[in-house]
Design a protein around this motif. Sequence first.
Motif: not given
Length: 291
Positions: A27-28, A84, A87
Motif C-alpha cells: 500500500v506504499e 486501507q 496506510t
Amino acid sequence: MSKRGWMLFLAMGLIWGVPYAMIRVAVEDFDPVVVAFGRTFLGALVLLPIALYTKAFAPVLRKWRWLLAYTVVEIVGPWLLISQAETSLNSSTVGLLIAAVPLVAVLLVTRLGHERLDTRRIVGLVVGLAGVAALVGLDIDTSNLGALAAIAVSVVGYALGPIMINRKLADLPPMGVVTASLILAALVYLPFAVWRRPEHYPADATWSVVGLGLLCTAIAFVIFFALIGEVGPSRATVITYINPAVALLIGVSLLDEPLTAGMAIGFPLVILGSILGTARARPEVKEPAAV
C-alpha cells in the motif's frame, strides 16, 4: 499430533502471519483496492482449476445467497479495510488487533445462543479486551480513528465468517466455497481496481501483491485444508495464536517498526484472553435425584 501435522501447523502459523507485512509494503505504492483485487484474483486463478478438478465448485452455487453474504463479511470487507488501515498503521499493530477475532466470535456465538459463558470465558474476555485497550490506548493516536474503525469492522467480519460457514455452508466443499468467494470478491473489486490502477509497478510492491495472492491465499488455503484433514477443524484453529507473533516479529525485524509499550503489554493479554475465552465451557454436572 503427527510429524506431518506439526509441519502443516507451523507452515500455517508462519504463512498467515506474513500478510500484514506484505500489505504494508504494497500500500506504499498501490491503492488498497488494487492490493485487495490482486490478492483475490491471483488466489482464484490458482484455486479454480483445483476446485473444478475435484468437482468442488458447482455444489456451492445452490447456496449463492449465503455464499455472497459470507464473501462480503469474510473477504470483500476485511481485505479492503485492512489494506486501507495499513496506510497509516504499522503492520505489527494491525496483526495484534486482528488477534481479537476469537474474542468477538465468543461474544457472537453466545449472543446467538449457541454457547454459554462460564467464569473462565468471562475472565478471558476481560483479559483480552484489556490487551486491546492497551494496544489502542498506547499505540494509536486520535488521528488514526478511521483506521481503527476499519480494523474493528474487519474483526467483526472475520468472526462472523466461520459462524456462517458452520451454520449455513457446512455441507459444501470448503475448496469450492473459498474459490467461489475469491472469484466474487475479485469481481466486486475489479471496476474500482481499474479506476485506481497504478501508473508504475515498483518491484517491492508488485512482489508483495503476488506473494499475497499465491502464498498467503492460494497455497495457504490448500495447506489449511490439509491441516484440517490431519488434525481436525478445532485443533487447526490454534494457529490463530501464532499468527500475531509472526506478524510482530516480521514488522519489528524486517520493516523496522517500533516495539512499543502497547505491544509489550497488549500482545500477551490478547493471546491469553483468546485462549481462555475460546476454551469450551464445562458441561453442567447434574446432581443425582434423591431416592
